[in-house]
Design a protein around this motif. Structure first.
Motif, PDB file in Angstrom:
ATOM      1  N   PHE A 104      -6.201   3.947 -13.362  1.00 61.10           N
ATOM      2  CA  PHE A 104      -7.253   3.001 -12.271  1.00 61.10           C
ATOM      3  C   PHE A 104      -8.150   2.515 -12.620  1.00 61.10           C
ATOM      4  O   PHE A 104      -8.972   2.230 -12.472  1.00 61.10           O
ATOM      5  CB  PHE A 104      -7.823   3.637 -10.698  1.00 61.10           C
ATOM      6  CG  PHE A 104      -6.255   4.047 -10.639  1.00 61.10           C
ATOM      7  CD1 PHE A 104      -4.760   3.389  -9.750  1.00 61.10           C
ATOM      8  CD2 PHE A 104      -5.411   5.289  -9.840  1.00 61.10           C
ATOM      9  CE1 PHE A 104      -4.179   3.910  -9.215  1.00 61.10           C
ATOM     10  CE2 PHE A 104      -4.718   5.967  -8.743  1.00 61.10           C
ATOM     11  CZ  PHE A 104      -3.856   5.046  -8.347  1.00 61.10           C
ATOM     12  N   GLY A 105      -9.117   3.660 -14.140  1.00 59.45           N
ATOM     13  CA  GLY A 105     -10.560   3.532 -13.868  1.00 59.45           C
ATOM     14  C   GLY A 105     -10.448   2.936 -15.290  1.00 59.45           C
ATOM     15  O   GLY A 105     -10.233   2.401 -16.615  1.00 59.45           O
ATOM     16  N   ALA A 111       1.327  -1.761  -0.101  1.00 60.05           N
ATOM     17  CA  ALA A 111       0.223   0.043   0.081  1.00 60.05           C
ATOM     18  C   ALA A 111       0.750   1.379   0.314  1.00 60.05           C
ATOM     19  O   ALA A 111       1.978   1.156   0.738  1.00 60.05           O
ATOM     20  CB  ALA A 111      -0.961   0.057   1.314  1.00 60.05           C
ATOM     21  N   GLN A 112       0.769   2.164  -0.648  1.00 58.67           N
ATOM     22  CA  GLN A 112       1.478   3.215  -0.511  1.00 58.67           C
ATOM     23  C   GLN A 112       0.041   4.663  -1.363  1.00 58.67           C
ATOM     24  O   GLN A 112      -0.943   4.266  -2.090  1.00 58.67           O
ATOM     25  CB  GLN A 112       2.047   3.683  -2.182  1.00 58.67           C
ATOM     26  CG  GLN A 112       2.886   5.304  -2.141  1.00 58.67           C
ATOM     27  CD  GLN A 112       3.832   4.819  -3.135  1.00 58.67           C
ATOM     28  OE1 GLN A 112       3.793   4.518  -4.098  1.00 58.67           O
ATOM     29  NE2 GLN A 112       5.088   6.001  -2.743  1.00 58.67           N
ATOM     30  N   HIS A 113       0.184   5.276   0.388  1.00 66.20           N
ATOM     31  CA  HIS A 113      -0.962   6.089   0.679  1.00 66.20           C
ATOM     32  C   HIS A 113      -0.616   7.683   0.578  1.00 66.20           C
ATOM     33  O   HIS A 113       0.388   8.080   0.546  1.00 66.20           O
ATOM     34  CB  HIS A 113      -1.732   6.143   1.958  1.00 66.20           C
ATOM     35  CG  HIS A 113      -1.902   4.883   2.400  1.00 66.20           C
ATOM     36  ND1 HIS A 113      -2.326   4.225   3.567  1.00 66.20           N
ATOM     37  CD2 HIS A 113      -2.138   3.799   1.259  1.00 66.20           C
ATOM     38  CE1 HIS A 113      -2.980   3.133   3.672  1.00 66.20           C
ATOM     39  NE2 HIS A 113      -2.645   3.153   2.400  1.00 66.20           N
ATOM     40  N   LEU A 158      -2.997   4.180  -3.860  1.00 64.10           N
ATOM     41  CA  LEU A 158      -2.355   3.952  -4.911  1.00 64.10           C
ATOM     42  C   LEU A 158      -1.997   3.411  -5.154  1.00 64.10           C
ATOM     43  O   LEU A 158      -1.998   3.463  -6.555  1.00 64.10           O
ATOM     44  CB  LEU A 158      -1.288   5.308  -4.990  1.00 64.10           C
ATOM     45  CG  LEU A 158      -1.503   6.582  -4.034  1.00 64.10           C
ATOM     46  CD1 LEU A 158       0.094   7.335  -4.856  1.00 64.10           C
ATOM     47  CD2 LEU A 158      -2.554   6.980  -4.867  1.00 64.10           C
ATOM     48  N   SER A 159      -2.461   1.878  -4.302  1.00 64.39           N
ATOM     49  CA  SER A 159      -1.900   0.439  -5.159  1.00 64.39           C
ATOM     50  C   SER A 159      -3.071   0.400  -5.837  1.00 64.39           C
ATOM     51  O   SER A 159      -3.003  -0.750  -6.841  1.00 64.39           O
ATOM     52  CB  SER A 159      -1.300  -0.298  -3.790  1.00 64.39           C
ATOM     53  OG  SER A 159      -2.198  -0.303  -2.706  1.00 64.39           O
ATOM     54  N   GLY A 201      -6.307   2.678  -6.125  1.00 62.57           N
ATOM     55  CA  GLY A 201      -7.262   3.435  -6.723  1.00 62.57           C
ATOM     56  C   GLY A 201      -8.397   3.895  -5.153  1.00 62.57           C
ATOM     57  O   GLY A 201      -9.071   4.018  -5.805  1.00 62.57           O
ATOM     58  N   GLU A 202      -7.928   3.004  -4.024  1.00 62.01           N
ATOM     59  CA  GLU A 202      -9.644   3.262  -3.227  1.00 62.01           C
ATOM     60  C   GLU A 202      -9.074   4.407  -2.157  1.00 62.01           C
ATOM     61  O   GLU A 202      -8.236   4.934  -2.113  1.00 62.01           O
ATOM     62  CB  GLU A 202      -9.733   1.485  -3.133  1.00 62.01           C
ATOM     63  CG  GLU A 202      -9.093   0.540  -3.038  1.00 62.01           C
ATOM     64  CD  GLU A 202     -11.136   0.075  -3.523  1.00 62.01           C
ATOM     65  OE1 GLU A 202     -11.280   0.255  -2.901  1.00 62.01           O
ATOM     66  OE2 GLU A 202     -11.226  -0.511  -4.516  1.00 62.01           O
ATOM     67  N   LEU A 203     -10.250   4.684  -1.631  1.00 59.47           N
ATOM     68  CA  LEU A 203      -9.994   5.565  -0.754  1.00 59.47           C
ATOM     69  C   LEU A 203     -10.057   5.300   0.636  1.00 59.47           C
ATOM     70  O   LEU A 203     -10.641   4.119   0.650  1.00 59.47           O
ATOM     71  CB  LEU A 203     -11.551   7.136  -0.833  1.00 59.47           C
ATOM     72  CG  LEU A 203     -11.896   7.055  -1.558  1.00 59.47           C
ATOM     73  CD1 LEU A 203     -12.581   8.964  -1.433  1.00 59.47           C
ATOM     74  CD2 LEU A 203      -9.904   7.818  -2.938  1.00 59.47           C
ATOM     75  N   VAL A 204      -9.444   5.627   1.350  1.00 61.81           N
ATOM     76  CA  VAL A 204      -8.868   4.947   2.520  1.00 61.81           C
ATOM     77  C   VAL A 204      -9.615   5.702   3.721  1.00 61.81           C
ATOM     78  O   VAL A 204      -9.374   4.992   4.512  1.00 61.81           O
ATOM     79  CB  VAL A 204      -7.635   4.296   2.927  1.00 61.81           C
ATOM     80  CG1 VAL A 204      -7.050   3.347   1.895  1.00 61.81           C
ATOM     81  CG2 VAL A 204      -6.203   5.265   2.849  1.00 61.81           C
TER      82      VAL A 204
END
Ligand code: BGC
Length: 258
Positions: free
Chosen positions: A122-123, A3-5, A23-24, A26-29
């Motif tokens: 990511f999309g 995971a890279q935030h 950034l691994s 593309g999700e919001l954490v």
């Protein structure tokens, strides 16, 4: 992938939104935090609201890279236009102003370019060869032109002149709300707009972003185009994601390209 935030902050004509993203994936954490854009869109007020938002995010995200995206042409850290914010932004050293107030280096970019970068990474435009044109339909119309995954920044295609009007004044989602148009009537305007873009760019794919893209079933089926047109995968979060990703991929506080 580990995971890279990073933190993404998306400044819009009506809201300022931010979150920590992974950034691994593309999700919001974190939850997305949204504050209203101060009336008048003055530089000091917007920067103060962004600072308030960052303070809320940093409770759980101290020291992460920060990307900020903004609804204007961004050249060498300066905002060079101001369509839905105060005219004081024109020519302002905006990146520096944010950095001084936030007390941190940031990466600063146009909002639609950030959204396009996110969709390419990511999309909906991931691994799509050729020319992809992303448009965001919101307060204004933003555009991102991507060729084989490479972004051409600051295209500003919301300001094409169509039938004597600035296109976004008729075809942005805000025009539909302001004039109380139904989906079909609004789609007629979109038809004109996207046909024109198609004539100019012959894209391989159109991606439609902005908050209204969650309702894509209401308007995309009306459009008759030769080019495939799809909703953005990350909808209204694409700006946050792209700004955060660019902060890591291109670095924060880097000397601007000359
Ligand atoms: C601005 C663009 C921006 C778009 C979407 C337009 O009015 O000129 O820079 O990307 O709105 O916010």
């Amino acid at each position: 992938m580990a995971a890279q935030h990073a933190i993404g902050i998306d400044i819009g004509g009506t809201g300022i939104k931010g979150a920590v993203v992974d950034l691994s994936t593309g999700e919001l954490v974190t939850d997305r935090i949204k504050l209203s854009t101060p009336k008048g869109g003055e530089p000091e007020d917007i920067v103060a609201t962004a600072t308030e938002l960052l303070a809320k995010l940093e409770k759980h995200a101290d020291g992460l890279a920060i990307g900020v995206c903004f609804p204007a042409v961004v050249k060498n850290g300066r905002t060079m236009s101001a369509a839905n914010v105060s005219k004081k932004w024109i020519g302002l050293e905006a990146e520096k102003l944010f950095e001084e107030q936030l007390g941190r280096d940031i990466h600063f970019v146009n909002d639609a370019d950030a959204a396009g970068y996110a969709e390419a990474r990511f999309g909906a435009a991931k691994d799509v060869p050729g020319v992809v044109l992303l448009t965001t339909l919101g307060t204004g119309i933003g555009s991102a032109l991507i060729n084989d995954g490479v972004l051409v920044p600051n295209t500003e295609l919301g300001h094409l002149e169509l039938n004597g009007h600035d296109a976004e004044s008729k075809a942005a989602y805000s025009a539909m709300e302001r004039e109380e148009l139904d989906w079909k009537h609004w789609a007629k305007r979109l038809q004109k707009y996207y046909s024109h873009l198609e004539m100019l760019f012959t894209p391989d794919l159109f991606v439609v972003g902005g908050g209204v893209s969650k309702n894509y079933e209401e308007f995309l089926p009306f459009l008759e185009l030769n080019t495939k047109i799809v909703p953005a995968v990350h909808r209204n979060n694409a700006g946050i994601l792209g700004a955060a990703a660019l902060a890591v991929d291109l670095g924060v506080g880097a000397a601007p390209a000359k």
